[in-house]
Design an enzyme around this catalytic site. Sequence first.
Site, PDB file in Angstrom:
ATOM      1  CD  GLN A 145      -4.723   1.432  -1.919  1.00 58.31           C
ATOM      2  OE1 GLN A 145      -4.367   1.247  -0.766  1.00 58.31           O
ATOM      3  NE2 GLN A 145      -3.847   1.599  -2.907  1.00 58.31           N
ATOM      4  CB  CYS A 277      -4.604  -1.880  -2.417  1.00 56.78           C
ATOM      5  SG  CYS A 277      -5.268  -3.503  -1.994  1.00 56.78           S
ATOM      6  NE  ARG A 306      -3.699   4.794   1.140  1.00 59.82           N
ATOM      7  CZ  ARG A 306      -4.043   3.833   2.005  1.00 59.82           C
ATOM      8  NH1 ARG A 306      -3.728   2.583   1.775  1.00 59.82           N
ATOM      9  NH2 ARG A 306      -4.753   4.119   3.092  1.00 59.82           N
TER      10      ARG A 306
HETATM   11  N1  NVA Z   1      -9.403  -5.856   0.301  1.00 66.81           N
HETATM   12  C1  NVA Z   1      -8.346  -5.835   1.290  1.00 66.81           C
HETATM   13  C2  NVA Z   1      -7.614  -4.533   1.235  1.00 66.81           C
HETATM   14  C3  NVA Z   1      -6.515  -4.375   2.235  1.00 66.81           C
HETATM   15  C4  NVA Z   1      -5.851  -3.045   2.150  1.00 66.81           C
HETATM   16  C5  NVA Z   1      -8.944  -6.056   2.661  1.00 66.81           C
HETATM   17  O1  NVA Z   1     -10.012  -5.494   2.950  1.00 66.81           O
HETATM   18  O2  NVA Z   1      -8.361  -6.816   3.438  1.00 66.81           O
HETATM   19  N1   CP Z   2      -3.435  -0.770   1.160  1.00 74.12           N
HETATM   20  C1   CP Z   2      -3.661  -0.652   2.478  1.00 74.12           C
HETATM   21  O1   CP Z   2      -4.645  -0.045   2.926  1.00 74.12           O
HETATM   22  O2   CP Z   2      -2.707  -1.236   3.246  1.00 74.12           O
HETATM   23  P1   CP Z   2      -2.744  -1.438   4.838  1.00 74.12           P
HETATM   24  O3   CP Z   2      -3.805  -2.467   5.115  1.00 74.12           O
HETATM   25  O4   CP Z   2      -1.369  -1.923   5.176  1.00 74.12           O
HETATM   26  O5   CP Z   2      -3.079  -0.140   5.488  1.00 74.12           O
END
Ligand code: NVA
Ligand code: CP
Length: 318
Positions: A145, A277, A306
Amino acid sequence: MESNVRTIPSTLKGKDLLTLLDYSTEEIKYLLERAVELKHAQKHGKMAPLLAGKSLGMIFENASTRTRVSFEVGMTQLGGHALFLSPRDLQIGRGEPICDTAQVLSRYVDAIMIRTNSHKTVEELAKYATVPVINALTDDYHPCQALADMLTVYETKGLYKGLKVSFIGDGNNVAHSLVIICAKLGIDIAVATPPGYELNQSILQKAKEVAKRTGAVIEQTNDPVYAVTGADVIYTDVWASMGYEAEQENRLQIFQPYQVNKSLVKHAKRDFMFLHCLPAHRGEEVTADIIDDPKHSYIYDEAENRLHAQKAILTALL
Ligand code: NVA
Ligand code: CP
C-alpha cells in the site's frame, strides 16, 4: 519491448518484501520508477510477458478487494498466473505448520503473497520459504500500500523531498508503512492519533533512525490541527482495522476529533491531496465532501496504483 527497458537492481532478485525497513532508498525509488514505466506500458498496450510461466501463491487469511484483484490481474498482465489460497481450503486452516506450508509451496510457486494478522506468521513463512514472500498486510505493516501511495504522490507532485504528509487517525499498519516509506524517501510526515492509539514505538524509532540519514522530519502528536498544518498530503484510514471490530463502537467516540473534514483540511496547503487506502467509512474517519471531492481526492488513482506498484515488485523479486 517498452516494459522491459530498466535494469533490475540485482539486490532485489529473490528478496522478501515484509516491511520495507530493509529496502534502501535506491531500491524503493527503483520500484516506483519501474511502476511508472509499467503503468505507461500498460496504458499503451506495450506490456511484455515478463513473468510468463511464473506463478504467485496468494494466502488470504483476511478479506480483500484491492489486494487480491490487483495481484491476480497483475500476474495475468505479466503473462503469469496467481492462485488464490484461503485457509478454509488450505491445510493450514486445519493446523498444518507454516514451516511445512512454506517449504511445500516453494516447490510449486515462484513467490508467496500473504495477508494475515500476526506479523510473526509472515516472518516465519519467509524464514522457511525458498521463494520471495510478499507481505500483503499484517496488523503492523502494509508495504505494498505504501508503495502505491508514494507512486500516487510522485505522479501528482513530481517529487518526494520537500513534501509534508499528514496521517490522521489510528497508529495502525497503514500508518506504520507510510512513516517508513516517508523516512526512506526523505518526506516529512506528521501522525496525529488519539492518546493510547499512537504508532508502535519500536517501529517509530526505526523510522526515525532512517530519517536521520535522509533528512525527513517524523512527528507523532495527539493534535490533528498541528499534524495537518501546511500538509501537501492528508491521509486517513479506518478507525477499527481488521481484527479490531469488537472495539468499533468505543473507537467511534474516541476518534471523533480526528475526523478529516472541512474544518480540519483548512489548515493544509490549498492544493492538498487526500489519500485513503480504502475501504473507507464515509462520515467516520472522513466526510463524504472530502473523500468525494475530485479536486483533492486521489483515492481511485491510489487504488489503481496498487496494480502498477505490485507489478514493479513482482518483476523485480521473481
Ligand atoms: N488498516 C486497515 C487497512 C485495510 C486495507 C485494516 O487493517 O483493516
Ligand atoms: N487497501 C487495501 O489493501 O484494500 P483491500 O483490503 O481491499 O485489499
